[in-house]
Design an enzyme around this catalytic site. Structure first.
Site, PDB file in Angstrom:
ATOM      1  CE  LYS A 234      12.458  37.363  -8.213  1.00 45.14           C
ATOM      2  NZ  LYS A 234      13.076  35.976  -8.106  1.00 45.14           N
ATOM      3  CG  ASN A 235      15.397  36.656  -5.163  1.00 42.56           C
ATOM      4  OD1 ASN A 235      14.705  35.929  -6.002  1.00 42.56           O
ATOM      5  ND2 ASN A 235      16.085  37.387  -5.617  1.00 42.56           N
TER       6      ASN A 235
ATOM      7  CB  CYS B 205      16.533  34.205 -18.243  1.00 42.30           C
ATOM      8  SG  CYS B 205      18.085  35.181 -16.905  1.00 42.30           S
TER       9      CYS B 205
ATOM     10  NE  ARG C 217      20.701  33.649 -13.943  1.00 44.48           N
ATOM     11  CZ  ARG C 217      19.250  34.049 -12.863  1.00 44.48           C
ATOM     12  NH1 ARG C 217      18.284  34.778 -13.914  1.00 44.48           N
ATOM     13  NH2 ARG C 217      18.891  34.204 -11.822  1.00 44.48           N
TER      14      ARG C 217
ATOM     15  CG  ASP D  65      17.669  41.008  -8.570  1.00 40.90           C
ATOM     16  OD1 ASP D  65      18.427  41.079  -9.436  1.00 40.90           O
ATOM     17  OD2 ASP D  65      17.900  39.807  -7.646  1.00 40.90           O
TER      18      ASP D  65
ATOM     19  NE  ARG E  13       9.846  34.489 -13.261  1.00 34.37           N
ATOM     20  CZ  ARG E  13      11.100  34.401 -14.137  1.00 34.37           C
ATOM     21  NH1 ARG E  13      11.580  33.941 -15.120  1.00 34.37           N
ATOM     22  NH2 ARG E  13      12.066  33.570 -13.055  1.00 34.37           N
TER      23      ARG E  13
END
Ligand code: EPU
Length: 451
Positions: free
Chosen positions: A29-30, A124, A129, A312, A404
């Site tokens: 994803k990142n 968030c 952020r 993460d 997500r």
């Protein structure tokens, strides 16, 4: 309202099964999100393979479309992005507010069109952020940056290479400045740059388009500006965070799980910590195998930028440590509010005390089922891990967060032997003792998500 609570879709996990087998790791994803944003730079079609099928990717695709790009999905995780028809440089608030990574479009828009207008990310659940380092970088390259009606506007007739030292090795700032500098006059140097594998993948993508980025993977990156970048076909690297979550699923259930398709060096901080806890780790070629050990020892970790222990994977590792024999400390140094999930783990019987940025995790004999709610993506991963190891049937809400970031999560876990399914609806009735109220146990209606 509790009667509505019972109607929501949840993951329902029957815990206590040992997970065994191997998993091919999907695209990261990142890496995919900034690479999709970087496609704005290409004069020609970009074809991306191994793009994970997750909702964050859908949001980024919608942002590109809102700018005028055409995005086509092909079976098997391929996206075709054509930015030749981009007509706007203003990203819409309704989409940007769903995804902090959407600020990644600012650098490429500025580089290609001399103007980017992106609503300021509001933050968030993990904390604010901030994007101050991104903006300082744009200014150093010669852009004027203003805040108007809640949107950041960066503009420049032309950009000129600069020597930029980041106050901290921010992943997003390194990426955005790198992208803004791709077409600047002269050479840009980013010092104290982020070294994450996803930053390297973005640099490789830029180079595949004809850019000149060097030094990625070290803390000094140089970008020599080029006149234009071309369309390209590119494959996204595997997701080390998904891989780490699967390895922890093996470890927490005392099982034996192998992840395939990624460089074991992506996961060294995690595998070192797993070894220290008594799990057996075997890395070879492009696979990593973890065999769990029921007598796991406590381990102290501190999250830090790559190659340190990834923030993460912190919640998932805390779930694992909550069943260790002894007390571990876990210090979070990246995000201000990354322990919000701890109260949910506590509802399953975990003993975790948070003091500032440190969690003190005292291992318990066993975790027990509960109805819990994921407050963010990785916390969702942690709750699933806890549920896999817990006694009884745990229900996990907040699937919009899990979706997500985790592609085909429950399907992959099921192939490893987990009893996990997506469920909604309303029977039979089950007491929720801690609140003294009654909710209805979901009836399974959709065992697996449609692909
Ligand atoms: N920060 C600043 N100023 C800036 C930029 C960052 O103060 O200009 C602060 C942030 O507020 C945060 C810290 O620095 O406290 C780290 O931010 P960073 O820029 O490194 O993170 P990011 O680019 O916003 C990416 C990942 C995150 C991951 C972090 C850290 C993407 C799309 N997101 O975020 O991933 O946690 O790096 O490795 O790449 C996730 O996947 O669940 C996730 C949150």
């Amino acid at each position: 309202m509790d009667h509505l609570d019972g109607l929501r879709t949840r993951l329902v996990v029957d815990g206590g099964r040992r997970l065994e087998g191997s998993v091919e790791v999907p695209g990261a994803k990142n890496a995919a999100l900034p690479i999709m944003a970087a496609a704005i730079l290409a004069e020609g079609e970009v074809v991306l393979h191994a793009v994970p099928r997750i909702t964050d990717v859908d949001v980024m695709a919608s942002i590109l479309e809102s700018l005028g790009a055409r995005v086509r999905e092909q079976p098997g995780g391929t996206l075709v992005i054509d930015t030749s028809s981009i007509a706007s440089h203003a990203a819409p608030y309704a989409l940007v507010s769903k995804l902090n990574a959407s600020f990644d479009v600012a650098g490429p828009l500025l580089a290609r069109f001399g103007r980017a207008q992106v609503p300021q990310p509001g933050g968030c659940v993990l904390g604010p952020r901030a994007v101050d380092l991104h903006l300082k970088g744009f200014e150093a390259l010669g852009a004027a940056v203003t805040l108007e009606h809640g949107s950041i506007i960066a503009s420049a007739e032309s950009l000129t290479g600069a020597d930029i030292t980041l106050d901290r090795p921010s992943v997003g700032a390194t990426e955005n400045i790198m992208l803004a500098a791709t077409r600047a006059k002269g050479t840009t140097t980013i010092r104290n740059a982020a070294r994450e594998p996803e930053v390297c993948d973005l640099a490789e993508f830029v180079n595949a388009m004809g850019g000149r980025v060097r030094g990625h993977g070290s803390s000094t990156i140089t970008i020599e500006g080029v006149r234009k970048l071309r369309g390209v076909e590119y494959t996204i690297i595997p997701d080390r965070l998904m891989a780490g979550t699967y390895l922890l699923a093996g470890a927490i259930t005392g099982g034996d799980v192998t992840v395939k398709g990624l460089d074991p060096a992506f996961l060294t901080a995690l595998t070192d910590a797993l070894s220290a806890s008594g799990a057996q780790v075997t890395a070879s070629g492009v696979s990593v195998r973890v065999q769990g050990n029921a007598a796991r020892k406590p381990v102290d970790i501190v999250t830090s930028p790559f190659p340190g222990f990834p923030t993460d994977l912190q919640p998932q590792f805390v779930a694992y440590l909550s069943l260790a024999h002894g007390t571990s400390t876990v210090e979070e140094t990246i995000f201000d509010a990354r322990f919000v999930y701890v109260s949910e783990l506590a509802r399953m019987g975990a003993d975790i005390r948070v003091a500032g940025r440190t969690a003190i995790v005292t291992g318990v004999e066993r975790l027990k089922d509960a109805v819990v709610e994921a407050p963010d993506i990785r916390a969702g991963g942690a709750l699933v891990l806890a549920a896999l190891a817990a006694e009884g049937t745990t229900q996990i809400g907040g699937l919009e967060f899990i979706d997500r970031g985790y592609e085909f999560f429950e399907e992959q876990l099921a192939t490893l032997g987990a009893s996990i399914a997506r469920a909604s609806a309303v029977e039979p009735v089950m007491p929720r003792q801690d609140l003294g109220e009654t909710i209805r146990m979901p009836r399974i209606v959709t065992p697996f998500r449609a692909s």
